[in-house]
Design a protein around this motif. Structure first.
Motif, mmCIF file in Angstrom:
data_model
loop_
_atom_site.group_PDB
_atom_site.id
_atom_site.type_symbol
_atom_site.label_atom_id
_atom_site.label_comp_id
_atom_site.label_asym_id
_atom_site.label_seq_id
_atom_site.Cartn_x
_atom_site.Cartn_y
_atom_site.Cartn_z
ATOM 1 N N MET A 1 0.850 -1.184 0.000
ATOM 2 C CA MET A 1 0.000 0.000 0.000
ATOM 3 C C MET A 1 0.890 1.240 0.000
ATOM 4 O O MET A 1 1.970 1.227 0.601
ATOM 5 C CB MET A 1 -0.894 -0.010 1.249
ATOM 6 C CG MET A 1 -1.871 1.153 1.361
ATOM 7 S SD MET A 1 -2.911 1.017 2.858
ATOM 8 C CE MET A 1 -3.944 -0.403 2.440
ATOM 9 N N SER A 2 0.456 2.290 -0.683
ATOM 10 C CA SER A 2 1.236 3.525 -0.641
ATOM 11 C C SER A 2 1.295 4.032 0.794
ATOM 12 O O SER A 2 0.338 3.872 1.569
ATOM 13 C CB SER A 2 0.621 4.586 -1.551
ATOM 14 O OG SER A 2 -0.548 5.135 -0.968
ATOM 15 N N THR A 3 2.402 4.648 1.143
ATOM 16 C CA THR A 3 2.557 5.134 2.517
ATOM 17 C C THR A 3 1.560 6.241 2.822
ATOM 18 O O THR A 3 1.099 6.376 3.960
ATOM 19 C CB THR A 3 3.999 5.608 2.744
ATOM 20 O OG1 THR A 3 4.892 4.530 2.438
ATOM 21 C CG2 THR A 3 4.234 6.043 4.180
ATOM 22 N N GLY A 4 1.193 7.036 1.799
ATOM 23 C CA GLY A 4 0.170 8.059 2.009
ATOM 24 C C GLY A 4 -1.171 7.455 2.372
ATOM 25 O O GLY A 4 -1.857 7.922 3.289
ATOM 26 N N ALA A 5 -1.560 6.375 1.667
ATOM 27 C CA ALA A 5 -2.813 5.695 1.994
ATOM 28 C C ALA A 5 -2.731 5.062 3.380
ATOM 29 O O ALA A 5 -3.711 5.067 4.139
ATOM 30 C CB ALA A 5 -3.115 4.627 0.936
ATOM 31 N N MET A 6 -1.572 4.519 3.725
ATOM 32 C CA MET A 6 -1.393 3.921 5.048
ATOM 33 C C MET A 6 -1.543 4.976 6.136
ATOM 34 O O MET A 6 -2.174 4.739 7.174
ATOM 35 C CB MET A 6 -0.015 3.262 5.126
ATOM 36 C CG MET A 6 0.236 2.518 6.432
ATOM 37 S SD MET A 6 -0.762 1.012 6.534
ATOM 38 C CE MET A 6 -0.998 0.896 8.315
ATOM 39 N N ALA A 7 -0.981 6.168 5.909
ATOM 40 C CA ALA A 7 -1.086 7.246 6.897
ATOM 41 C C ALA A 7 -2.542 7.644 7.113
ATOM 42 O O ALA A 7 -2.984 7.871 8.250
ATOM 43 C CB ALA A 7 -0.260 8.447 6.453
ATOM 44 N N ASN A 8 -3.315 7.695 6.035
ATOM 45 C CA ASN A 8 -4.736 8.024 6.178
ATOM 46 C C ASN A 8 -5.496 6.914 6.882
ATOM 47 O O ASN A 8 -6.490 7.165 7.578
ATOM 48 C CB ASN A 8 -5.355 8.293 4.803
ATOM 49 C CG ASN A 8 -4.959 9.646 4.249
ATOM 50 O OD1 ASN A 8 -4.737 10.603 4.989
ATOM 51 N ND2 ASN A 8 -4.872 9.734 2.931
ATOM 52 N N TRP A 9 -5.062 5.682 6.702
ATOM 53 C CA TRP A 9 -5.695 4.549 7.385
ATOM 54 C C TRP A 9 -5.456 4.613 8.885
ATOM 55 O O TRP A 9 -6.294 4.192 9.688
ATOM 56 C CB TRP A 9 -5.147 3.251 6.809
ATOM 57 C CG TRP A 9 -6.133 2.142 6.711
ATOM 58 C CD1 TRP A 9 -7.487 2.211 6.841
ATOM 59 C CD2 TRP A 9 -5.832 0.765 6.449
ATOM 60 N NE1 TRP A 9 -8.060 0.971 6.670
ATOM 61 C CE2 TRP A 9 -7.071 0.063 6.414
ATOM 62 C CE3 TRP A 9 -4.664 0.063 6.212
ATOM 63 C CZ2 TRP A 9 -7.154 -1.295 6.191
ATOM 64 C CZ3 TRP A 9 -4.753 -1.296 5.980
ATOM 65 C CH2 TRP A 9 -5.972 -1.973 5.955
ATOM 66 N N VAL A 10 -4.306 5.147 9.277
ATOM 67 C CA VAL A 10 -3.961 5.277 10.696
ATOM 68 C C VAL A 10 -4.626 6.503 11.317
ATOM 69 O O VAL A 10 -4.752 6.601 12.535
ATOM 70 C CB VAL A 10 -2.423 5.347 10.875
ATOM 71 C CG1 VAL A 10 -2.040 5.641 12.321
ATOM 72 C CG2 VAL A 10 -1.761 4.048 10.420
ATOM 73 N N ALA A 11 -5.077 7.450 10.482
ATOM 74 C CA ALA A 11 -5.646 8.702 10.990
ATOM 75 C C ALA A 11 -6.730 8.433 12.019
ATOM 76 O O ALA A 11 -7.560 7.528 11.859
ATOM 77 C CB ALA A 11 -6.205 9.523 9.837
ATOM 78 N N ALA A 12 -6.708 9.218 13.085
ATOM 79 C CA ALA A 12 -7.579 9.105 14.271
ATOM 80 C C ALA A 12 -7.097 7.997 15.213
ATOM 81 O O ALA A 12 -7.680 7.812 16.275
ATOM 82 C CB ALA A 12 -9.044 8.880 13.904
ATOM 83 N N ARG A 13 -6.059 7.302 14.868
ATOM 84 C CA ARG A 13 -5.473 6.266 15.715
ATOM 85 C C ARG A 13 -3.971 6.542 15.863
ATOM 86 O O ARG A 13 -3.550 7.682 15.946
ATOM 87 C CB ARG A 13 -5.727 4.876 15.114
ATOM 88 C CG ARG A 13 -7.228 4.539 14.928
ATOM 89 C CD ARG A 13 -7.963 4.405 16.247
ATOM 90 N NE ARG A 13 -9.383 4.174 16.086
ATOM 91 C CZ ARG A 13 -9.977 2.996 16.096
ATOM 92 N NH1 ARG A 13 -9.252 1.885 16.187
ATOM 93 N NH2 ARG A 13 -11.287 2.876 16.003
ATOM 94 N N GLY A 14 -3.160 5.492 15.868
ATOM 95 C CA GLY A 14 -1.723 5.677 16.033
ATOM 96 C C GLY A 14 -0.974 4.405 15.688
ATOM 97 O O GLY A 14 -1.565 3.397 15.327
ATOM 98 N N TYR A 15 0.361 4.470 15.821
ATOM 99 C CA TYR A 15 1.187 3.308 15.530
ATOM 100 C C TYR A 15 2.392 3.278 16.449
ATOM 101 O O TYR A 15 2.783 4.297 17.034
ATOM 102 C CB TYR A 15 1.616 3.299 14.063
ATOM 103 C CG TYR A 15 2.409 4.495 13.586
ATOM 104 C CD1 TYR A 15 3.797 4.501 13.579
ATOM 105 C CD2 TYR A 15 1.769 5.626 13.099
ATOM 106 C CE1 TYR A 15 4.538 5.595 13.115
ATOM 107 C CE2 TYR A 15 2.476 6.720 12.626
ATOM 108 C CZ TYR A 15 3.861 6.707 12.636
ATOM 109 O OH TYR A 15 4.579 7.789 12.170
ATOM 110 N N SER A 16 2.975 2.090 16.586
ATOM 111 C CA SER A 16 4.153 1.882 17.428
ATOM 112 C C SER A 16 5.345 1.644 16.516
ATOM 113 O O SER A 16 5.365 0.683 15.751
ATOM 114 C CB SER A 16 3.956 0.654 18.339
ATOM 115 O OG SER A 16 2.822 0.806 19.149
ATOM 116 N N ALA A 17 6.352 2.546 16.603
ATOM 117 C CA ALA A 17 7.502 2.466 15.693
ATOM 118 C C ALA A 17 8.796 2.680 16.448
ATOM 119 O O ALA A 17 8.808 3.259 17.510
ATOM 120 C CB ALA A 17 7.372 3.503 14.579
#
Length: 254
Positions: free
Chosen positions: A238-254
């Motif tokens: 998946m494009s990273t831009g689409a992934m960022a929008n998928w995470v929107a309103a949530r978060g991630y552990s990196a």
């Protein structure tokens, strides 16, 4: 492994406090029966286990839960090393989630195996505080990862709006290159729908957890390991831009 059957769109469990009222007694009976049927099965080949997990997911909902809680701002990532590869897929061990609410434990387990640690999903669920309502937020995946790997190995990154800004998408891209070029997978709490690079639509209205296990195009595209068993193969790009929008309103552990 035989191709996984097509699945219709499904909904995830609501946040923990409202789960009993919203789900209702009839749905609880369905969930309990499906879970009991799965637990009564003997251990079989991988394909048999996968089919059982997918059937259970179809019979219920996948619990991704609510947005990340407030947490101290994480440190800005250092610029990607000039010698970071243009593409990288980390080593990891994949397992499907065995029930509708274990997406958090399954995704966190994948990330831990990229760090050389192999715990059961049940062990990880206890660290996450996972219940039948799922896993609360990316703060929990960060806490669980660091409880095993050490303080501040992972940090929580949030995208608070309904859509990622260019800066937030760029931040995710930096985090992906930094973490994965170092051999560490990323756990993402997503909600809603997104289209992968192959044109397949993935939708989790109530939220879900997935693991970012690879990137290409210098971080412009990410590879996702999805333990749900829904919407096709276990991994997709998946494009990273689409992934960022998928995470929107949530978060991630990196």
């Amino acid at each position: 492994m035989q191709p996984r059957p097509d699945h219709k769109k499904f909904r995830h469990a609501p946040p923990r406090r409202s789960y009993p009222a919203l789900l209702g007694s009839a749905a609880l009976v369905v969930v309990a029966a499906a879970t009991a049927a799965l637990l009564n099965q003997t251990q079989g080949p991988a394909d048999a286990h996968d089919s059982a997990a997918a059937a259970l997911a179809r019979a219920a909902v996948v619990a991704g839960n609510g947005p990340a809680k407030e947490a101290p701002p994480s440190q800005a990532p250092t610029a990607a090393a000039s010698n970071a590869p243009a593409q990288k897929v980390v080593d990891y061990d994949f397992q499907f989630q065995p029930n509708y609410y274990y997406c958090g434990p399954a995704s966190t387990r994948i990330a831990l195996t990229s760090n050389g640690v192999n715990l059961s999903q049940d062990e990880i669920a206890r660290k996450l505080g996972t219940t039948v309502s799922g896993t609360d937020s990316a703060n929990d995946t960060t806490r669980a990862l660091n409880s095993v790997l050490g303080k501040d190995v992972y940090q929580t990154r949030t995208i608070p709006g309904q859509k990622a800004t260019d800066a937030e998408a760029g931040q995710l891209r930096q985090d992906v290159v930094r973490a994965l070029s170092g051999g560490r997978a990323i756990v993402a709490n997503i909600v809603g729908g997104a289209r992968d690079a192959g044109g397949v639509w993935h939708e989790f209205p109530g939220g879900h957890y997935v693991t970012i296990v690879g990137y290409r195009d210098h971080g412009g595209t990410v590879q996702i390991a999805d333990p749900s068993g829904m919407f096709g193969p276990r991994t997709y790009w998946m494009s990273t831009g689409a992934m960022a929008n998928w995470v929107a309103a949530r978060g991630y552990s990196a």
